[in-house]
Every structure is written in C-alpha cells, then in structure tokens.
Scaffold this motif. Structure first.
Motif, PDB file in Angstrom:
ATOM      1  N   PHE A  74       0.791  -1.217   0.061  1.00  0.00           N
ATOM      2  CA  PHE A  74       0.027   0.016   0.007  1.00  0.00           C
ATOM      3  C   PHE A  74       0.673   1.298  -0.063  1.00  0.00           C
ATOM      4  N   THR A  75       1.969   1.205  -0.596  1.00  0.00           N
ATOM      5  CA  THR A  75       3.064   2.296  -0.615  1.00  0.00           C
ATOM      6  C   THR A  75       2.597   3.156  -1.771  1.00  0.00           C
ATOM      7  N   LEU A  76       1.615   3.106  -2.749  1.00  0.00           N
ATOM      8  CA  LEU A  76       1.255   3.748  -3.761  1.00  0.00           C
ATOM      9  C   LEU A  76       2.401   4.213  -4.626  1.00  0.00           C
ATOM     10  N   ASP A  77       3.342   3.416  -4.764  1.00  0.00           N
ATOM     11  CA  ASP A  77       4.714   3.499  -5.463  1.00  0.00           C
ATOM     12  C   ASP A  77       5.351   4.900  -5.084  1.00  0.00           C
ATOM     13  N   THR A  78       5.260   5.101  -3.748  1.00  0.00           N
ATOM     14  CA  THR A  78       6.045   6.502  -3.271  1.00  0.00           C
ATOM     15  C   THR A  78       7.075   5.961  -2.151  1.00  0.00           C
TER      16      THR A  78
END
Length: 488
Positions: A179-183
């Motif tokens: 759940f890092t949102l590709d961040t």
C-alpha cells in the motif's frame, strides 16, 4: 551522592522534561542525541544522566498533551484524553499537578520493585515469548475500541483503521512493499509523529478556528498552591496511581512492550474497574493519573531485563544497551555481582532523578498554565507553527508535513461524525508489534496455530478476550432491552 552524579541527575531530568514536551522528539531521540556526549564520562555518571533524561521525558510528554492536545511522545496519547479537556475547562493546573504526582508515584513504585525484584522481574519477562506477547496485544486491541469511544461500533472501526494504516510500508513477513502507492516516502510506513501531531494537534487547531467560544482561563496568575488538587481528589488518585504503577512496571519488563503499552493498559484497567470510569475521556484526573503512573512505572520496569539479561524492554532501553556496550559494561545475570557499583549506583540515582523531575515539573506549572490564557487569535498560529515544525523535524521531509495536514483534516471529520481518534492511534502503535509476534509464533510452530493455546499464559489471555466479547455483547443486549422497555 557525589556532586558529579547529582549534577548529572539534575541536568538529565531537566533536559528530559524539555525534550519530552517537544512534539517529535521523545525519550528515544533524546537519549540517542545525548549518548555521544557521555562517552568520555565515567559509566556510572553517564548512565545516571541518561536514566534521569529518560524519566524527565516521561514527565515532559504530558505537558504538551495537556496544554495543546499534542502528545510529546507516544505514551502521552492517553494522557491527552483527559488532560486536555481539563485544561480547556479551566483546570489545567490541576491536570499538570495530577500528571506530575502520578508520574512520581508510578516511577517510585517501579524503582522500588526493580530494587528488590530486578533479576526476578527479568525471569518473568522471559516467560512472555511471541505467542504470549501476541495474545497480550490482541487483548489490548480488543479492548480499546469500546473502552475509548462512546459508540462501540465506531470505536472498533477506528481501531481497524489504525491497523490498516500500520500495514503501509515494507511488510514484516516477506519484505514486500504494501500500500505504498509507488511512493518512496511510504516505504518505511506512515511516520508516527506526523500522524499523531495531525490527529491531535492540527485537528484541535481546526476546532479552535471553528469554535471561537472555546473556554480559556481568565484572571491573574495561578500559583502552585492553586494548582494543587483538593484533598478529596488527591485521595481518589491514590488507588489509581498505585495499581497503575504496579501494572506499568510489570508491562515494562516485557521485551518490546515499552511505556506506551504500560500507559495504555493502565488507562484501560482504570476505565474498566475504576469508580470514575464513566467520566474518563471527558476530563477526569483519574485518567491523567492512570496514564502517567503507568508509563513511568513501565520506564522503570524496562531496566530489569536490560540489566539482568541484556534484553531491552523498550526502544529507549535498546539505545541504552548500545551505550552500556560502548562503555565496556556487559549486561547480564552476572552484572549484579561483577559491577555492583554500577548497578546500585544507577538504581540509587533513579530515586534522585525521579525526585528532581517532579520538583522541576511542579515548579514550572504556574508558567505553563499561562499558555492557556493566550487569546485564540494568537494561539492558533502558534499551534500551527508547532505542528508544522514538529512534523517536519522528524525526517526533515515536507512529505511528513502533508501527512500531518491530511491526518488533521481526517481526525477533524472523524470527531464531527462521532468517531474517536485515540483507538486509531493506539492500534497504529500496537499493530506492528502484533504482526511481528504472530509471524514469529508461526515460524516457531511451523505454521501450527495451536501454539497460541499451548502456553498457559497465552491461553488465559485469549480466554479473557472471549470473556470480554461475551460480556460486552450481553451488556449491549441488556441495554437495548431496557431501552425498548422504556419506549414501550
């Protein structure tokens, strides 16, 4: 009692109060920053200073929680639940006095137990392996939803939300991002300090902006004498601080539990069995006392496994463990025999450091209460600056400032809808420890879930969880029946 050690205790306690009161720092950061400065000192003097700083941080964390609803560190989250309502109703001096006295009594109880039962406490702590720790944290999580909210369903929803937020970042089990949102900024998860500053401090700022009729103190200066609780209220706090101090001490000896768990479980116990349980969360001194006695007792208890077994009981004691090794002191079962001067010098200094911390804390109450007299037009921008600086200073990241702002807006909306914020924060703190303990348990048992009932301790704790669920359901059913009868 040498002058050098006394000065070290005084300096450590005073510095700890300041560090603990600043949102974003806390005892772990304070000890870590001071550790390099102690390398040239005598090991006994160095550990006295760091131990006093640890105690001071436990005292100081309550100040910003009570005055601005911004917990200085994680253990002060539960202090804010009753401390800030007391401050807004004109009883800020009473809240600060209760916090200082309870911190002193809880810490003293922990030190006395450590003095006479240090090695035995460490052995008790070893009984809590991953299955027992998982059951204990699960017991806590099953309680917070309905204990800290007016509505049990909304409290549980907030608890689940905290657990979900805690899963963001690199997973403990397989090391995969979740759940890092590709961040990149979320690979380490959501930072605790920006989250808690936003949900407590910035949300309170939004409330101040929308409710200008908020109460604040008027009149002249408040003296220390006027801040002292009435004798009847002090008498009511005696059993609270005693049982919370004892519970906090035994929670503190559990590896990884720390002062946050000690403060929370003490608060939960008091709300469950205390006479003021119904008033807690609305401005009850008993809530402040339970939280502060619990976290200070846990701070003392964490020294038992550190000295006797070389196992840190909290994040702060883990930093202290590194310091002990750098000073050439090897903690373990033989430490009490090989270095009695060091061990008993430290334990003796804890009494002095605790006394110094409470004296300093009581002396500055009249000055701290003046913060409550600041007009909202001035207080609002001051709180805004404190929130932004506190969130940014953790990682020197603007991203954390955005996390703080979003968390504040979310908390503001949650409060408006009747959802409590405290269960979310406490679940966020406890969930990673729960996940790690469950994973370790399955690794030990080869995936067999029976490991959680094979131990008497974990089986008992799981039984308590079932009992709480049954009692809660029965009580809810009885309440609905009485309400329906009344309507009829």
């Amino acid at each position: 009692m040498s002058p050098t050690n006394l000065v070290a205790a005084l300096g450590g306690a005073a510095l700890g109060i300041v560090i603990g009161a600043i949102p974003g720092l806390g005892s772990v950061t304070g000890v870590a920053l001071l550790l390099p400065l102690t390398f040239g000192m005598d090991p006994t003097t160095a550990i006295i200073m760091l131990g006093a700083l640890y105690y001071g941080c436990m005292f100081g964390g309550a100040y910003s929680a009570i005055l601005m609803n911004i917990p200085g560190d994680a253990p002060a989250v539960t202090t804010a639940l009753d401390g800030y309502p007391m401050a807004r109703s004109g009883r800020g001096g009473h809240a600060l006095f209760a916090a200082n006295i309870a911190s002193f009594v809880g810490g003293t109880i922990g030190i006395i137990i450590l003095t006479f039962m240090g090695p035995l406490l460490a052995e008790i702590g070893l009984l809590f392996g991953p299955p027992e720790t998982a059951a204990l944290i699960l017991l806590a999580l099953s309680s917070i939803g309905w204990l800290l909210g007016e509505n049990a369903i909304k409290g549980l929803i907030a608890t689940f939300a905290g657990i979900l937020i805690a899963t963001v970042g690199i997973g403990i089990t397989f090391g995969q991002p979740r759940f890092t949102l590709d961040t990149m900024q979320l690979l380490n998860g959501v930072s605790f300090i920006p989250l808690v500053i936003g949900m407590f401090g910035f949300s309170q700022l939004l409330e101040l902006m929308t409710q200008r009729h908020e109460a604040r103190l008027e009149g002249g200066r408040i003296t220390l004498r006027e801040s002292i609780l009435p004798r009847a209220d002090l008498a009511r706090l005696v059993p609270v601080t005693l049982r919370s101090g004892v519970l906090g001490t035994f929670v503190g000896i559990l590896p990884g539990a720390g002062a946050t768990t000690g403060a929370f479980l003490s608060y939960v116990l008091e709300r469950r069995i205390g006479r003021a349980g119904a008033q807690m969360g609305k401005g009850a001194p008993q809530g402040v006392a339970a939280s502060e006695a619990g976290n200070n007792g846990a701070a003392a208890g964490s020294f038992a496994p550190l000295l006797s077994l070389g196992i840190p009981g909290s994040g702060t004691s883990a930093v202290l463990l590194g310091g002990l090794m750098m000073w050439g002191v090897q903690p373990g079962p033989l430490l009490f025999e090989t270095r009695p001067d060091f061990v008993w010098g430290l334990i003796s200094s804890m009494y002095i450091g605790n006394m110094v911390a409470v004296l300093v804390g009581l002396a500055i109450i009249p000055f701290l209460v003046q913060l409550l007299r600041i007009p909202p037009a001035i207080l609002i921008p001051v709180i805004a600056v404190v929130c932004i600086v506190g969130a940014y200073s953790v990682n020197n990241s603007v991203f954390d400032v955005w996390v703080m702002l979003i968390a504040g807006v979310v908390a503001f909306l949650m409060k408006g809808a009747g959802y409590p914020v405290a269960p979310l924060i406490l679940a966020f703190v406890l969930a990673p420890r729960l996940e790690g303990s469950i994973r370790q348990s399955f690794d030990i048992s080869g995936g067999d879930p029976m490991i959680f009932v094979s131990s008497p301790i974990s089986a008992t704790l799981l039984g308590l969880i079932v009992l709480i669920a049954v009692v809660s359901a029965a009580r809810s059913k009885r309440t609905r029946a009485v309400a329906s009868d009344g309507d009829g």
